[in-house]
Design a protein around this motif. Structure first.
Motif, mmCIF file in Angstrom:
data_model
loop_
_atom_site.group_PDB
_atom_site.id
_atom_site.type_symbol
_atom_site.label_atom_id
_atom_site.label_comp_id
_atom_site.label_asym_id
_atom_site.label_seq_id
_atom_site.Cartn_x
_atom_site.Cartn_y
_atom_site.Cartn_z
ATOM 1 N N ILE A 65 1.127 -0.609 -0.063
ATOM 2 C CA ILE A 65 0.403 0.006 -0.125
ATOM 3 C C ILE A 65 0.744 1.176 -0.129
ATOM 4 C CG2 ILE A 65 -1.608 0.875 1.155
ATOM 5 C CD1 ILE A 65 -2.687 -0.887 2.440
ATOM 6 N N ILE A 66 2.122 1.526 1.025
ATOM 7 C CA ILE A 66 2.949 2.383 0.892
ATOM 8 C C ILE A 66 3.167 2.751 -0.623
ATOM 9 C CG2 ILE A 66 5.477 3.975 1.966
ATOM 10 C CD1 ILE A 66 4.399 1.794 4.514
ATOM 11 N N PHE A 67 3.856 2.041 -1.029
ATOM 12 C CA PHE A 67 4.414 1.465 -2.840
ATOM 13 C C PHE A 67 3.548 2.474 -3.213
ATOM 14 C CE2 PHE A 67 7.509 -1.833 -1.558
ATOM 15 C CZ PHE A 67 8.524 -1.480 -0.981
ATOM 16 N N VAL A 68 2.756 1.901 -3.200
ATOM 17 C CA VAL A 68 1.292 2.873 -4.722
ATOM 18 C C VAL A 68 1.200 4.179 -4.379
ATOM 19 C CG1 VAL A 68 0.105 0.487 -5.111
ATOM 20 C CG2 VAL A 68 0.017 2.444 -3.529
ATOM 21 N N THR A 69 1.563 4.592 -2.446
ATOM 22 C CA THR A 69 1.311 5.260 -2.586
ATOM 23 C C THR A 69 2.583 6.654 -2.727
ATOM 24 O OG1 THR A 69 1.764 5.862 -0.246
ATOM 25 C CG2 THR A 69 -0.848 5.175 -1.414
ATOM 26 N N ALA A 70 3.304 5.612 -3.413
ATOM 27 C CA ALA A 70 4.632 6.646 -3.826
ATOM 28 C C ALA A 70 4.985 7.684 -5.148
ATOM 29 C CB ALA A 70 5.943 5.895 -3.243
ATOM 30 N N PRO A 71 5.873 7.789 -5.125
ATOM 31 C CA PRO A 71 6.041 8.793 -5.645
ATOM 32 C C PRO A 71 6.327 7.261 -6.807
ATOM 33 C CG PRO A 71 7.275 9.953 -4.710
ATOM 34 C CD PRO A 71 6.848 9.114 -4.273
ATOM 35 N N ARG A 72 6.307 7.403 -8.976
ATOM 36 C CA ARG A 72 6.874 6.097 -9.348
ATOM 37 C C ARG A 72 6.620 4.757 -8.657
ATOM 38 N NH1 ARG A 72 13.023 6.164 -10.190
ATOM 39 N NH2 ARG A 72 13.308 6.472 -7.582
ATOM 40 N N ALA A 73 5.364 5.171 -8.826
ATOM 41 C CA ALA A 73 4.885 3.977 -7.784
ATOM 42 C C ALA A 73 4.443 2.508 -8.660
ATOM 43 C CB ALA A 73 2.919 3.923 -7.250
ATOM 44 N N VAL A 74 3.970 2.645 -10.243
ATOM 45 C CA VAL A 74 3.605 1.361 -10.452
ATOM 46 C C VAL A 74 5.349 0.833 -10.766
ATOM 47 C CG1 VAL A 74 3.755 0.304 -13.154
ATOM 48 C CG2 VAL A 74 2.475 1.974 -11.973
ATOM 49 N N ARG A 75 6.150 1.654 -10.887
ATOM 50 C CA ARG A 75 7.759 1.089 -11.518
ATOM 51 C C ARG A 75 7.441 0.291 -9.843
ATOM 52 N NH1 ARG A 75 11.667 4.994 -13.442
ATOM 53 N NH2 ARG A 75 13.146 2.879 -12.935
ATOM 54 N N VAL A 76 8.150 1.293 -8.697
ATOM 55 C CA VAL A 76 8.028 0.245 -7.161
ATOM 56 C C VAL A 76 7.346 -0.799 -7.119
ATOM 57 C CG1 VAL A 76 8.277 0.902 -5.207
ATOM 58 C CG2 VAL A 76 9.168 2.860 -6.240
ATOM 59 N N SER A 77 6.188 -0.483 -7.488
ATOM 60 C CA SER A 77 5.411 -1.726 -7.180
ATOM 61 C C SER A 77 5.490 -2.971 -7.430
ATOM 62 C CB SER A 77 3.961 -1.279 -6.940
ATOM 63 O OG SER A 77 3.562 -0.242 -6.329
ATOM 64 N N LEU A 78 5.600 -3.060 -9.022
ATOM 65 C CA LEU A 78 6.297 -3.932 -9.661
ATOM 66 C C LEU A 78 7.798 -4.790 -8.997
ATOM 67 C CD1 LEU A 78 5.265 -2.606 -13.272
ATOM 68 C CD2 LEU A 78 4.030 -4.805 -12.377
ATOM 69 N N GLY A 79 8.958 -3.721 -8.978
ATOM 70 C CA GLY A 79 9.883 -4.272 -7.856
ATOM 71 C C GLY A 79 9.069 -4.930 -6.976
ATOM 72 N N PHE A 80 8.647 -4.264 -5.962
ATOM 73 C CA PHE A 80 7.943 -4.897 -5.158
ATOM 74 C C PHE A 80 7.446 -6.427 -5.397
ATOM 75 C CE2 PHE A 80 4.896 -6.135 -1.842
ATOM 76 C CZ PHE A 80 5.323 -6.887 -0.575
ATOM 77 N N LEU A 81 7.090 -6.427 -6.588
ATOM 78 C CA LEU A 81 6.095 -8.042 -6.982
ATOM 79 C C LEU A 81 7.240 -9.038 -6.781
ATOM 80 C CD1 LEU A 81 2.595 -6.537 -8.561
ATOM 81 C CD2 LEU A 81 3.083 -7.125 -6.065
ATOM 82 N N ILE A 82 7.801 -8.445 -7.833
ATOM 83 C CA ILE A 82 9.081 -9.634 -8.480
ATOM 84 C C ILE A 82 10.148 -10.068 -7.135
ATOM 85 C CG2 ILE A 82 11.596 -9.211 -9.396
ATOM 86 C CD1 ILE A 82 10.147 -7.824 -11.804
ATOM 87 N N GLY A 83 9.697 -9.437 -6.051
ATOM 88 C CA GLY A 83 10.980 -9.776 -4.655
ATOM 89 C C GLY A 83 9.869 -10.310 -3.648
#
Length: 206
Positions: free
Chosen positions: A23-41
């Motif tokens: 949830i924090i990642f989707v409220t952060a700048p560059r939300a999509v790229r950051v969230s995709l990195g999280f999902l890969i992890g």
């Protein structure tokens, strides 16, 4: 996976700091790229963790899954005891329990750090370790192959992706709602932890 309900297991894997991170990642700048990195992890960690649990469980004779006295069942009872102790601890400390401080630093994370967080929130969380051990034990006791764990892994990644999917599908509403959800989970982390423990105890004993 016969005998285990995949969706509740996946939900239990992600409830707590795991979904709060998403949830924090989707409220952060560059939300999509950051969230995709999280999902890969999350995907890598869940696959590797479950594979290790399955490999370890396969080294032992766990007995008949229908036998309440088999080694596999005894391991599951021990895990239930650990979860019950965790739930009691969270109840006793409910007035002072706070979410991990590192959650507050994720707003500035880049995709590389998000990937690392995705790995660590799965591989280092006691509740997730217990779930993966249970899945591995179940598969080994049923003499199944690792491919039967794939629905569990996929469901876990899907649950982790829900905040990002909400952002993509309902951009403005999701942007307004996510901070409120994040704040509620921050103030009720003790309750979330207890619910996770209770759900998983029921899944193991069912």
């Amino acid at each position: 996976m016969d005998g285990l309900n995949v969706l509740p297991l996946a939900v239990t894997m992600m409830v707590g700091p795991q979904i709060m991170s998403a949830i924090i990642f989707v409220t952060a700048p560059r939300a999509v790229r950051v969230s995709l990195g999280f999902l890969i992890g999350v995907a890598v960690a869940t696959t590797v963790g479950t594979a290790i649990a399955f490999g370890l469980a396969s080294l032992f004779d766990l007995g008949d899954p229908e036998d309440s006295g088999s080694s596999g069942r005894i391991i599951q009872y021990v895990l239930v005891g650990l979860l019950a102790a965790g739930a009691i601890k969270n109840w006793v400390r409910r007035e002072t329990v706070q979410p991990p401080k590192w959650l507050g630093t994720l707003m500035s994370a880049d995709p590389k750090r998000a990937l690392k967080v995705g790995l660590l929130v799965i591989l280092l969380m006691p509740s997730d370790i217990i779930i993966m051990l249970t899945v591995g034990t179940h598969l080994a006791q049923a003499e199944a192959n690792f491919a039967e764990a794939l629905p569990f892994i996929a469901a876990t990644v899907l649950i982790a992706a829900l905040p990002l999917l909400a952002l993509l599908l309902f951009h403005h509403r999701a942007t307004a709602a996510m901070p409120q959800v994040r704040d509620w989970m921050n103030t009720h982390s003790w309750l979330i932890n207890i619910v996770v423990c209770v759900i998983f105890i029921v899944l193991i004993l069912a």
